[in-house]
Design an enzyme around this catalytic site. Structure first.
Site, short mmCIF file in Angstrom:
data_model
loop_
_atom_site.label_atom_id
_atom_site.label_comp_id
_atom_site.label_asym_id
_atom_site.label_seq_id
_atom_site.Cartn_x
_atom_site.Cartn_y
_atom_site.Cartn_z
N ASN A 2 22.92 -22.73 6.67
CA ASN A 2 21.62 -22.67 5.99
C ASN A 2 21.80 -23.39 4.66
O ASN A 2 22.33 -22.82 3.71
CB ASN A 2 21.23 -21.20 5.80
N ARG A 53 19.65 -23.92 10.16
CA ARG A 53 18.31 -23.41 9.88
C ARG A 53 17.56 -24.56 9.23
O ARG A 53 17.95 -25.06 8.18
CB ARG A 53 18.40 -22.23 8.93
N HIS A 79 9.55 -18.27 8.32
CA HIS A 79 10.32 -17.08 8.70
C HIS A 79 10.32 -16.87 10.21
O HIS A 79 10.51 -15.75 10.70
CB HIS A 79 9.77 -15.80 8.01
N HIS A 105 8.05 -9.28 6.88
CA HIS A 105 9.35 -9.82 6.45
C HIS A 105 9.29 -9.90 4.93
O HIS A 105 8.70 -10.83 4.36
CB HIS A 105 9.58 -11.21 7.08
N GLY A 124 11.43 -10.22 1.79
CA GLY A 124 12.70 -10.52 1.13
C GLY A 124 12.39 -11.22 -0.17
O GLY A 124 11.31 -11.02 -0.74
N ARG A 171 7.35 -16.60 -6.33
CA ARG A 171 6.15 -17.32 -5.88
C ARG A 171 4.94 -16.37 -5.89
O ARG A 171 5.10 -15.19 -5.59
CB ARG A 171 6.37 -17.85 -4.46
N GLY A 212 15.35 -8.09 3.07
CA GLY A 212 15.96 -7.34 1.96
C GLY A 212 15.12 -6.19 1.42
O GLY A 212 15.58 -5.05 1.34
N VAL A 213 13.87 -6.46 1.05
CA VAL A 213 13.01 -5.41 0.51
C VAL A 213 12.54 -4.48 1.64
O VAL A 213 12.58 -3.25 1.52
CB VAL A 213 11.79 -6.02 -0.21
N ASN A 229 15.30 -2.16 2.73
CA ASN A 229 16.00 -1.32 1.74
C ASN A 229 15.11 -0.55 0.78
O ASN A 229 15.58 0.40 0.16
CB ASN A 229 16.96 -2.19 0.92
N GLU A 273 18.69 -13.58 11.32
CA GLU A 273 18.34 -14.98 11.61
C GLU A 273 19.56 -15.77 12.08
O GLU A 273 19.44 -16.65 12.93
CB GLU A 273 17.74 -15.62 10.35
P1 AMP Z 1 16.45 -11.33 1.34
O1 AMP Z 1 15.78 -12.55 0.81
O2 AMP Z 1 15.93 -10.86 2.65
O3 AMP Z 1 17.95 -11.40 1.29
O4 AMP Z 1 16.07 -10.15 0.31
C1 AMP Z 1 16.56 -10.18 -1.00
C2 AMP Z 1 15.79 -9.19 -1.85
O5 AMP Z 1 15.81 -7.88 -1.28
C3 AMP Z 1 16.39 -9.02 -3.24
O6 AMP Z 1 15.95 -9.99 -4.13
C4 AMP Z 1 15.91 -7.65 -3.63
O7 AMP Z 1 14.68 -7.81 -4.31
C5 AMP Z 1 15.63 -6.95 -2.33
N1 AMP Z 1 16.50 -5.78 -2.13
C6 AMP Z 1 17.76 -5.75 -1.65
N2 AMP Z 1 18.23 -4.48 -1.64
C7 AMP Z 1 17.24 -3.70 -2.14
C8 AMP Z 1 17.10 -2.29 -2.41
N3 AMP Z 1 18.08 -1.43 -2.14
N4 AMP Z 1 15.92 -1.86 -2.92
C9 AMP Z 1 14.92 -2.70 -3.19
N5 AMP Z 1 14.99 -4.02 -2.97
C10 AMP Z 1 16.13 -4.52 -2.46
#
Ligand code: AMP
Length: 408
Positions: free
Chosen positions: A16, A101, A189, A216, A218, A249, A336-337, A340, A387
């Site tokens: 990637n 990717r 995505h 999705h 993140g 963004r 990510g968000v 988590n 992914e």
């Molecule tokens: P990704 O782009 O899918 O890797 O997601 C990255 C984003 O997920 C990070 O910038 C965080 O804002 C969010 N993230 C990761 N872990 C947590 C958590 N435990 N609680 C809230 N947000 C999280």
């Protein structure tokens, strides 16, 4: 240096490539159909102060290398370093293909494509559609083709999953000649959504034909309306700027704002690009951070407002997508968000209560796979996306089909 030995197994290198970093993983074949991650890592600081890091499947560090001051190897030399490291460290693993990717496949690429000089030339033609990403995807392909010409490469597109959406989901209400030129909604995505489409029937077989909204969420964020595992509509459009707010963004913004900024404040294209890709979203609203964790841990009112604005738009778009496909049988959170953040899932679900969404707070806190109550009309799931696995699967399948075609 640590050594990972796997007895004579074929593996795929997943790449990637971004502007200043290149994320990679090696995924090996495990049995007839299985795939097993072996290592993952990244080369960061490309062009400034490169750093090579790798971790094993359990996230234990395997390598962390920086180059001495004054030495600044280019992309090709860094890829060389990666391939040498793989050959040295992953004894017994044979790289049989590399999967990339690729952010944009335009109208032409509706499926993964074996990389040939003609395909790379066609991808060059798509650079205006994704100027911040596509050039780096292509540069990695060209560099790899030069240093390892025998290794088959496959381009896997983030747009491909959305290729067959209904016309009304893909079309802006602008003059048709512009649409014919390719000014239309593509969606992104797609590799993540495709993975979820594959996983969901395993998690909830009764939803195989259902109306599902996948969130999705993140650092980039979008939602997808899926029916029977196919994309019906999505929030990102011509570029990855549309839809819901993201780390930096804004998501959808009245285009009149851009005309105002150009006319009244002298913004040019580069200024707008900086504003829309790097200064807006959670960062712009909070004035603090683009990372949801920082905002959740902050007492600043602006941090709470940024989280609230994010959840407001996610819920609003989820409802819009339900209307777009004519129903809502399940909601899925990923990335990510989405995977988590207990808070974001709970706020979004509260805003969708009128549609029959009810979370079980304990299940939500525990990050259970199903986080809704038994009574919830709309079941809600948390499904980690993958992914890289999707790219490895596409890559190995595409290479196998090409080999079979050659043999026939
Ligand atoms: P990704 O782009 O899918 O890797 O997601 C990255 C984003 O997920 C990070 O910038 C965080 O804002 C969010 N993230 C990761 N872990 C947590 C958590 N435990 N609680 C809230 N947000 C999280």
């Amino acid at each position: 240096m640590a050594s990972l030995s796997h007895s004579g197994q074929d593996a795929c290198l997943v790449i990637n490539a971004g502007s200043s970093s290149l994320k990679f993983s090696v995924i090996r074949k495990d049995g007839a159909t299985g795939l097993e991650p072996v290592v993952s890592g990244q080369i960061s600081g490309i062009g400034t102060a490169p750093r090579f890091e790798a971790k094993d499947a359990a996230r234990h560090p395997l390598a962390d290398h920086r180059w001495p001051d004054g030495e600044n190897p280019g992309r090709s030399a860094l890829l060389h370093h990666l391939l040498d490291w793989i050959a040295e460290t992953l004894t017994g693993v044979t790289l049989v293909a590399a999967g990339h990717r690729v952010v944009h496949g335009g109208t032409r690429f509706s499926a993964p494509a074996l990389v040939t000089p003609a395909v790379m030339d066609a991808l060059e033609g798509l650079i205006p559609l994704a100027p911040l990403h596509e050039p780096h995807n292509i540069a990695a392909m060209r560099a790899l083709a030069e240093i390892y010409p025998g290794l088959p490469q496959v381009a896997c597109f983030d747009t491909a999953f959305h290729h067959d959406q209904p016309w009304q989901s893909q079309t802006f209400a602008i003059p048709r000649d512009l649409t014919a030129e390719g000014v239309r909604r593509y969606g992104f995505h797609g590799l993540s959504y495709e993975y979820i489409a594959h996983r969901l029937p395993q998690v909830a077989p009764e939803l195989a034909d259902g109306h599902v909204v996948v969130c999705h969420l993140g650092s980039g964020a979008s939602l997808c309306a899926m029916r029977g595992g196919r994309s019906i509509d999505t929030t990102m459009g011509f570029t990855a700027l549309d839809g819901v707010p993201m780390g930096t963004r804004p998501g959808a913004i009245d285009p009149g704002v851009l005309i105002y900024l150009m006319r009244e404040k002298g913004y040019g294209a580069d200024d707008l690009e900086k504003l829309l890709y790097h200064k807006s979203g959670l960062l712009g609203v909070s004035g603090l951070s683009n990372d949801m964790r920082d905002l959740e841990n902050s007492d600043a009112p602006a941090a709470a407002e940024a989280v609230e604005l994010f959840c407001h738009h996610v819920a609003k778009q989820a409802a819009a997508l339900a209307a777009s496909m004519g129903g809502l049988d399940a909601l899925v959170f990923t990335a990510g968000v989405g995977e988590n953040s207990t808070l974001v899932r709970s706020r979004v679900a509260e805003k969708l209560a009128w549609l029959g969404v009810a979370l079980d707070p304990a299940a939500n806190r525990a990050k259970a796979t199903r986080i809704s109550t038994q009574e919830s009309r709309v079941p809600v799931f948390v499904i980690p996306t993958d992914e890289e696995r999707m790219i490895a699967r596409h890559t190995l399948d595409t290479v196998a089909v090409a080999a079979a075609d050659r043999a026939a």
